[in-house]
Design an enzyme around this catalytic site. Structure first.
Site, PDB file in Angstrom:
ATOM      1  CG  HIS A  63      -0.202   0.003   3.031  1.00 30.68           C
ATOM      2  ND1 HIS A  63       0.249  -0.940   2.521  1.00 30.68           N
ATOM      3  CD2 HIS A  63      -0.093   1.181   3.855  1.00 30.68           C
ATOM      4  CE1 HIS A  63       1.217  -0.677   4.207  1.00 30.68           C
ATOM      5  NE2 HIS A  63       0.860   0.570   4.426  1.00 30.68           N
ATOM      6  CG  HIS A  65      -0.399   4.077   4.731  1.00 28.38           C
ATOM      7  ND1 HIS A  65      -0.987   3.719   5.354  1.00 28.38           N
ATOM      8  CD2 HIS A  65      -0.530   5.649   4.880  1.00 28.38           C
ATOM      9  CE1 HIS A  65      -2.071   4.204   5.910  1.00 28.38           C
ATOM     10  NE2 HIS A  65      -2.455   5.313   4.926  1.00 28.38           N
ATOM     11  CG  ASP A  67       4.915   2.658   7.045  1.00 27.18           C
ATOM     12  OD1 ASP A  67       3.928   3.165   6.537  1.00 27.18           O
ATOM     13  OD2 ASP A  67       4.616   1.812   8.525  1.00 27.18           O
ATOM     14  CG  HIS A  68       4.022  -0.296   4.543  1.00 25.72           C
ATOM     15  ND1 HIS A  68       4.196  -1.606   4.424  1.00 25.72           N
ATOM     16  CD2 HIS A  68       3.563   0.256   5.503  1.00 25.72           C
ATOM     17  CE1 HIS A  68       4.087  -2.165   5.489  1.00 25.72           C
ATOM     18  NE2 HIS A  68       3.569  -1.076   5.888  1.00 25.72           N
ATOM     19  CG  HIS A 140      -4.364  -0.880   5.918  1.00 27.59           C
ATOM     20  ND1 HIS A 140      -4.129  -0.536   7.697  1.00 27.59           N
ATOM     21  CD2 HIS A 140      -3.495   0.496   5.893  1.00 27.59           C
ATOM     22  CE1 HIS A 140      -3.031   0.426   7.886  1.00 27.59           C
ATOM     23  NE2 HIS A 140      -2.909   1.184   6.647  1.00 27.59           N
ATOM     24  CG  ASP A 211      -0.152  -1.926   8.053  1.00 32.49           C
ATOM     25  OD1 ASP A 211       1.671  -2.550   7.329  1.00 32.49           O
ATOM     26  OD2 ASP A 211       0.484  -0.533   7.748  1.00 32.49           O
ATOM     27  CG  HIS A 269       3.854  -3.152  10.957  1.00 30.73           C
ATOM     28  ND1 HIS A 269       2.843  -2.380  11.230  1.00 30.73           N
ATOM     29  CD2 HIS A 269       4.445  -2.230   9.520  1.00 30.73           C
ATOM     30  CE1 HIS A 269       2.301  -1.151  10.696  1.00 30.73           C
ATOM     31  NE2 HIS A 269       3.277  -1.199   9.811  1.00 30.73           N
TER      32      HIS A 269
END
Length: 310
Positions: A63, A65, A67-68, A140, A211, A269
């Site tokens: 996805h 976001h 942090d990914h 998510h 997530d 995570h």
């Protein structure tokens, strides 16, 4: 198959954990690896492994976001300086292509290798003679996918004792029989592949989820997997908070693993509120639900052994 964690922290890096990225080194004779997510700093973590960017074949983004994702443009750019870098395929949700194009156009970045960006929908997104990859949407805050990597079955074991008694010597004939082709001997006798080759050996399955809150697709993607990678952002008892942020507790991850009958669960995570001692305690707290669980840490390597031949 060898899976290695490059980052295991949720949301932001800590002194001990970088943000999310996982690599899956494929078995011989394949000489490449795949990457799942590329949080900021991923290429720095990669430099501390034996893996080289010119051997990176596919990237799967769960996805969008940060942090990914935020480490992806730098990694793609650096790969252009690795001699022998062939085509690279990047998979992820809708919006991934425009994100990469915007960053590269703004920074005037040019690549010297072919980059293909595939914006995925649910279903099979990749298939070749060795592997298939299935994607399914998770639960998510933004659109997020999990990926199921399935190795194709291998031919069963040859009955070499029987073949020796029949006068068939090792060589091309063995290969023909392993491929399911019948063999005609010089005397006219037919040796049927089905009579000298054992049952096909089931391939390995690795499921890597982005997530997610607990959902049906997480269980179906993980069904009978040899290894499931599942987020565990929060501790048991924090289910309400986890749901509010679109995440899972470690207890919920363990329940998914039990329901899906996976062989091993790796949880990752982790919220930065948990230090290594507290993470160990989280693992102990779910042993009654699922016992074969390991807490991922940066640079942890997990082997996914072959199935025993028939």
């Amino acid at each position: 198959m060898q899976l290695q964690f490059l980052g295991t922290s949720a949301g932001r890096p800590t002194k001990e954990r970088n943000v999310t990225s996982i690599v899956l080194a494929m078995p011989e004779p394949h000489n490449f690896f795949w990457m799942f997510d590329a949080g900021e700093g991923t290429q720095h973590r990669l430099l501390e492994t034996r893996l080289k960017l010119n051997k990176l074949e596919r990237i799967f983004i769960t996805h969008l976001h940060g942090d990914h994702l935020y480490g992806l443009p730098g990694l793609l750019s650096s790969r252009t300086y690795n001699e022998g870098s062939g085509p690279l395929h990047v998979y992820g949700p809708k919006g991934l292509r425009s994100y990469i194009e915007c960053v590269f156009q703004t920074s005037k970045t040019h690549l010297n290798y072919e980059l293909e960006v595939i914006e995925v929908e649910e279903g099979q997104i990749f298939s070749d003679d060795s592997f298939t990859v299935e994607a399914a949407e998770l639960d998510h805050r933004i659109r997020c996918f999990g990926y199921r990597i399935e190795e194709r079955p291998r031919p069963g074991q040859l009955n070499v004792d029987l073949l020796s008694r029949l006068g068939v010597l090792p060589g091309p004939s063995y290969g023909k029989l392993k491929r399911g082709e019948d063999l005609t001997l010089p005397n006219g006798q037919i040796i049927y592949s089905s009579e000298v080759v054992g049952q096909p050996v089931k391939g390995r399955i690795v499921t890597i989820l982005g997530d997610t809150c607990p959902c049906d697709n997480a269980t179906s993607l993980a069904k009978d997997a040899d290894l499931l990678v599942h987020e565990a952002t929060f501790a048991a008892g924090m289910e309400e908070k986890a749901a509010a942020y679109g995440h899972s507790t470690i207890l919920q991850a363990a329940q998914i693993a039990a329901d899906a009958r996976v062989k091993q669960l790796a949880v990752t995570h982790f919220s930065s509120r948990f230090d290594s001692t507290e993470v160990d305690a989280l693992i102990q707290s779910v042993n009654a639900v699922f016992s074969n669980v390991v807490a991922a840490h940066d640079f942890l390597e997990l082997s996914v052994p072959k199935q025993i031949t028939s």
